[in-house]
Design an enzyme around this catalytic site. Structure first.
Site, PDB file in Angstrom:
ATOM      1  CE  LYS A 186      28.098  47.450   4.081  1.00  0.00           C
ATOM      2  NZ  LYS A 186      28.919  47.689   2.900  1.00  0.00           N
ATOM      3  CD  GLU A 192      14.809  55.991   1.077  1.00  0.00           C
ATOM      4  OE1 GLU A 192      15.759  56.064   1.891  1.00  0.00           O
ATOM      5  OE2 GLU A 192      14.928  56.185  -0.147  1.00  0.00           O
ATOM      6  N   GLY A 245      25.931  46.369  -0.482  1.00  0.00           N
ATOM      7  CA  GLY A 245      24.475  46.297  -0.311  1.00  0.00           C
ATOM      8  C   GLY A 245      23.817  45.397  -1.340  1.00  0.00           C
ATOM      9  NE  ARG A 246      26.462  47.353  -6.891  1.00  0.00           N
ATOM     10  CZ  ARG A 246      26.996  48.423  -6.328  1.00  0.00           C
ATOM     11  NH1 ARG A 246      26.341  49.057  -5.365  1.00  0.00           N
ATOM     12  NH2 ARG A 246      28.168  48.880  -6.696  1.00  0.00           N
ATOM     13  CD  GLU A 331      23.224  50.902  -5.930  1.00  0.00           C
ATOM     14  OE1 GLU A 331      22.261  51.622  -5.613  1.00  0.00           O
ATOM     15  OE2 GLU A 331      23.562  49.917  -5.249  1.00  0.00           O
ATOM     16  CG  HIS A 362       1.079  40.473 -25.283  1.00  0.00           C
ATOM     17  ND1 HIS A 362       0.338  40.205 -26.410  1.00  0.00           N
ATOM     18  CD2 HIS A 362       1.549  39.281 -24.846  1.00  0.00           C
ATOM     19  CE1 HIS A 362       0.336  38.895 -26.634  1.00  0.00           C
ATOM     20  NE2 HIS A 362       1.078  38.311 -25.700  1.00  0.00           N
ATOM     21  CE  LYS A 490      21.241  56.804  -0.343  1.00  0.00           C
ATOM     22  NZ  LYS A 490      22.115  55.845   0.302  1.00  0.00           N
TER      23      LYS A 490
HETATM   24  O1  F6P Z   1      20.618  52.949  -3.180  1.00  0.00           O
HETATM   25  C1  F6P Z   1      21.816  53.177  -2.536  1.00  0.00           C
HETATM   26  C2  F6P Z   1      22.069  52.176  -1.473  1.00  0.00           C
HETATM   27  O2  F6P Z   1      23.186  52.657  -0.826  1.00  0.00           O
HETATM   28  C3  F6P Z   1      22.265  50.765  -2.015  1.00  0.00           C
HETATM   29  O3  F6P Z   1      23.547  50.524  -2.456  1.00  0.00           O
HETATM   30  C4  F6P Z   1      21.861  49.944  -0.841  1.00  0.00           C
HETATM   31  O4  F6P Z   1      21.563  48.636  -1.218  1.00  0.00           O
HETATM   32  C5  F6P Z   1      20.654  50.705  -0.352  1.00  0.00           C
HETATM   33  O5  F6P Z   1      21.017  52.066  -0.531  1.00  0.00           O
HETATM   34  C6  F6P Z   1      20.241  50.446   1.065  1.00  0.00           C
HETATM   35  O6  F6P Z   1      21.274  50.688   1.947  1.00  0.00           O
HETATM   36  P1  F6P Z   1      21.254  50.139   3.434  1.00  0.00           P
HETATM   37  O7  F6P Z   1      21.224  48.659   3.377  1.00  0.00           O
HETATM   38  O8  F6P Z   1      22.498  50.672   4.062  1.00  0.00           O
HETATM   39  O9  F6P Z   1      20.016  50.681   4.093  1.00  0.00           O
END
Ligand code: F6P
Length: 524
Positions: A186, A192, A245-246, A331, A362, A490
Site C-alpha cells: 500500500k 521487506e 493494510g489489514r 494490530e 495434539h 521499523k
Molecule cells: O506491519 C505494519 C504494516 O504497516 C501493516 O499494517 C501493513 O499491512 C504492512 O505493514 C505492509 O504495509 P504495505 O502494504 O504498505 O507494504
C-alpha cells in the site's frame, strides 16, 4: 494540519456507569449449556451457547453500546467518513466489496478482471511470486490456500520476510520468463517488500529477461513511487489511502488470488462480506452476530480477565486464518490509549493465537483444558466437506464438537473417579488419579459453522471478525485502524541496518548494553 475531532466515546470507561454494570453483570452471569444461543448472519451460524449469558448482561451490553455512541460510529465507518482520526482518513473497506461501488473502485475492479482474463486466455505466467507483507500478504495466502489447496494451474509462491531465504525459496526452480512478480505494498515504502522486489527483478534480468518489468505488477496506493521504482504504468493497480493494510484483501491486492483461483472467488468473497456488512448495519443488537461476538469477547477480556483468544479452525484449508486474524485483531486492538490520547483504564485487545484442528489438539489443547489460565476459543468448522471422504469429515466434526463440549461441560471429580473405578483401577489409586482427570469446564467458546467453505462464506466470516473488532474498538474508545506500535521498531531497524553496514550509531540515543554488544559483533 487539521486537528482530528475528539470522539464522544473516549471518556474514561471506569467513570461510565454502563461499563460498570456490564462488567458486574458479566461476572454474575453463567454459561447455560442447556440453552442454545444461535445467531445467523449471511449464511454463517454463530453459536454463543458456550459464552456467559443472563438477561441482565444482554440488557447492559445494549446500554453500553448506546452509551458509547455505537450507532454514530458505525454510520461513520460505513459511510466512509474519516474515522481513523490519528491518520486522518476513512476506513472504508466495506466500499471495496459493495455490489455497486463508487466509480474509482469499480474501474479498478474491472481492470483487474480484464487483466486476469487476458492472462488466462493467453495462458500466460505459469508461476506467480507474490511479494508483500502483513496485510499485503496474509489475505492472499489465506484465500489461495483455501481455494487452491488441492492444486492450481498456476503455481503461487510467497515472499514476505526480509530473511533472504524467503525470496530465495520463492524463486527457486521457477522459469523467470514465465513468472509474474506481484508486488503488493500500500505504502510502497515497506523495506521487506522493496528489497524482495529488487531481488526478483535482478533474478529476471540475470536470466536474460529483456524487459523484467513487463513481468512485474505493482499494487499500491502510491503509483508515483511504484513508477519511480520501475513499474510500468499500465501494470500498476491502485488502492486508496482509505483502505487499511489489514483490510486490503478486498482491493486489487487480491490480484494474485484472482490469477490463482479465479476472479469468481473474489466476486464471491465480496458478495459474502457485503451480506455481512448489511447484516451488521441493520440487524437488531440482540441478533447482530458481530455485536454479540464483540460483547462476549468484552466479557471474557474485562469481566473474566482472559488475556488471550484462541482460534481453532477445524479446516485444513484455513491454515492461514490464524495469522490473518492475528494481524486483524492485534494490530487493531493492541492499543492502550483512547481517542483523546488518555490511557484506557481497562484491559484491551487479547493476544490471538491458534492452529487448525485436529493438529491443535495434539499441541496445546491440554493447556486449554486444564491449565490455570485457559483461554476462550473460537471453533470454526464447515458442515459439508469439500472432499469425498465422509468418514474423515464426520471425525473432524466430532472432534470439533467434542473439544468444545469438554471445555464447556468439564468433568467433575466424581465422574473422573467413577471412570477410573470402572476401568478397574484400585480405589486408593483411583482417588489420586481422578484428581488429575478433572476438567474445570465453563471455559468460554464460540462455535462458528459455515455450511461449506465457499468464497461467499469465507467473505462473510472475515467481515464478521472485522466488524467484531470494530465494535470492541468503539467500546474501548480506541482507534482500531492505526498501527503506530509497528512503526517505532521499523525506524530503529533502519538505523541499526546502517550501523551494520559501517554507518555511525544514531545521534544522541545510545543503545542499551546488549544491543550495542550485538551490533558490534554482527558488524565485525
Ligand atoms: O506491519 C505494519 C504494516 O504497516 C501493516 O499494517 C501493513 O499491512 C504492512 O505493514 C505492509 O504495509 P504495505 O502494504 O504498505 O507494504
Amino acid at each position: 494540519m487539521t486537528t482530528a475531532p475528539l470522539m464522544p466515546t473516549s471518556s474514561n470507561l471506569l467513570d461510565q456507569p454502563e461499563w460498570s454494570s456490564f462488567v458486574r453483570n458479566g461476572r454474575a452471569a453463567t454459561v447455560h449449556p442447556r440453552r442454545l444461543r444461535l445467531v445467523e448472519a449471511a449464511g454463517v451460524s454463530l453459536d454463543l451457547t458456550g459464552q456467559l449469558f443472563s438477561p441482565e448482561l444482554a440488557e447492559s451490553g445494549a446500554a453500553l453500546l448506546t452509551a458509547r455512541n455505537f450507532t454514530y460510529h458505525r454510520d461513520k465507518l460505513l459511510s466512509g467518513q474519516p474515522i481513523n482520526t490519528t491518520e486522518e482518513r476513512a476506513a472504508w473497506h466495506t466500499m471495496l466489496r459493495a455490489p455497486a461501488p463508487v466509480e474509482s473502485v469499480n474501474a479498478e475492479r474491472q481492470r483487474m478482471i480484464e487483466f486476469v482474463r487476458n492472462a488466462d486466455s493467453e495462458r500466460r505466467w505459469r508461476n506467480i511470486v507474490h511479494i508483500g507483507i502483513g496485510g499485503s500478504d496474509w489475505g492472499v495466502r489465506l484465500t489461495v490456500g483455501a481455494f487452491g489447496y488441492a492444486g492450481m494451474w498456476r503455481q503461487v509462491r510467497f515472499a514476505a520476510s526480509i530473511d533472504g531465504h524467503a525470496i530465495e525459496g520463492a524463486l527457486a526452480g521457477l522459469d523467470p520468463h514465465d513468472t509474474l512478480i506481484v508486488l503488493a505494498s500500500k505504502s510502497f515504502t515497506t523495506a521487506e517488500t522493496l528489497e524482495n522486489g529488487k531481488r526478483a527483478v535482478e533474478w529476471q534480468r540475470s536470466a536474460g529477461v529483456a524487459d523484467p518489468f513487463s513481468n512485474v505488477i505493482a499494487v499500491t496506493a502510491r503509483p508515483d513511487l511504484a513508477k519511480a521504482w520501475g513499474a510500468k504504468e499500465s501494470q500498476i493497480f491502485r488502492l486508496w489511502d482509505w483502505v487499511g493494510g489489514r483490510f486490503s484483501l478486498w482491493s486489487s491486492v487480491g490480484l494474485t488470488t484472482a490469477l490463482a483461483v479465479g476472479t469468481d472467488v473474489l466476486a464471491g468473497m465480496h458478495a459474502g462480506a457485503s451480506a455481512m456488512d448489511t447484516h451488521f448495519a441493520t440487524a437488531p443488537f440482540e441478533s447482530n452476530a458481530p455485536i454479540q461476538m464483540a460483547l462476549a469477547g468484552l466479557v471474557n477480556r474485562c469481566a473474566l480477565g482472559y488475556a488471550s483468544l484462541n482460534i481453532a479452525p477445524y479446516d485444513f484449508r484455513l491454515s492461514n486464518l490464524v495469522p490473518y486474524l492475528q494481524q486483524l485483531e492485534m494490530e487493531s486492538l493492541g492499543k492502550s490509549v483512547d481517542l483523546n490520547g488518555d490511557p484506557v483504564s481497562v484491559p484491551t485487545g487479547p493476544a490471538v493465537w491458534g492452529m487448525p484442528g485436529t493438529d491443535a489438539q495434539h499441541t496445546f489443547f491440554q493447556w486449554l483444558h486444564q491449565s490455570s489460565d485457559g483461554a476462550p476459543v473460537d471453533f470454526i468448522v464447515c458442515q459439508e466437506a469439500g472432499h469425498h471422504w465422509p468418514d474423515h469429515h464426520r471425525s473432524l466434526l466430532a472432534n470439533c464438537l467434542a473439544q468444545r463440549e469438554a471445555l464447556l461441560q468439564g468433568k467433575t471429580y466424581d465422574d473422573a473417579l467413577q471412570e477410573c473405578l470402572e476401568a478397574g483401577i484400585e480405589p486408593e489409586k483411583a482417588k489420586w488419579l481422578a484428581k488429575h482427570r478433572v476438567h474445570p469446564g465453563g471455559r468460554p467458546s464460540n462455535l462458528i459453522v459455515l455450511p461449506k467453505l465457499t468464497p461467499y462464506t469465507l467473505g462473510a466470516l472475515l467481515a464478521l471478525y472485522e466488524h467484531k473488532v470494530f465494535v470492541q474498538g468503539v467500546v474501548w474508545g480506541i482507534n482500531p485502524f492505526d498501527q503506530w506500535g509497528v512503526e517505532y521498531g521499523k525506524v530503529l531497524a533502519k538505523g541499526i541496518t546502517a550501523e551494520l553496514s559501517g554507518g555511525q550509531p544514531r545521534n544522541g540515543v545510545a543503545h542499551d548494553a546488549s544491543t550495542a554488544y550485538w551490533v558490534n559483533k554482527f558488524a565485525g
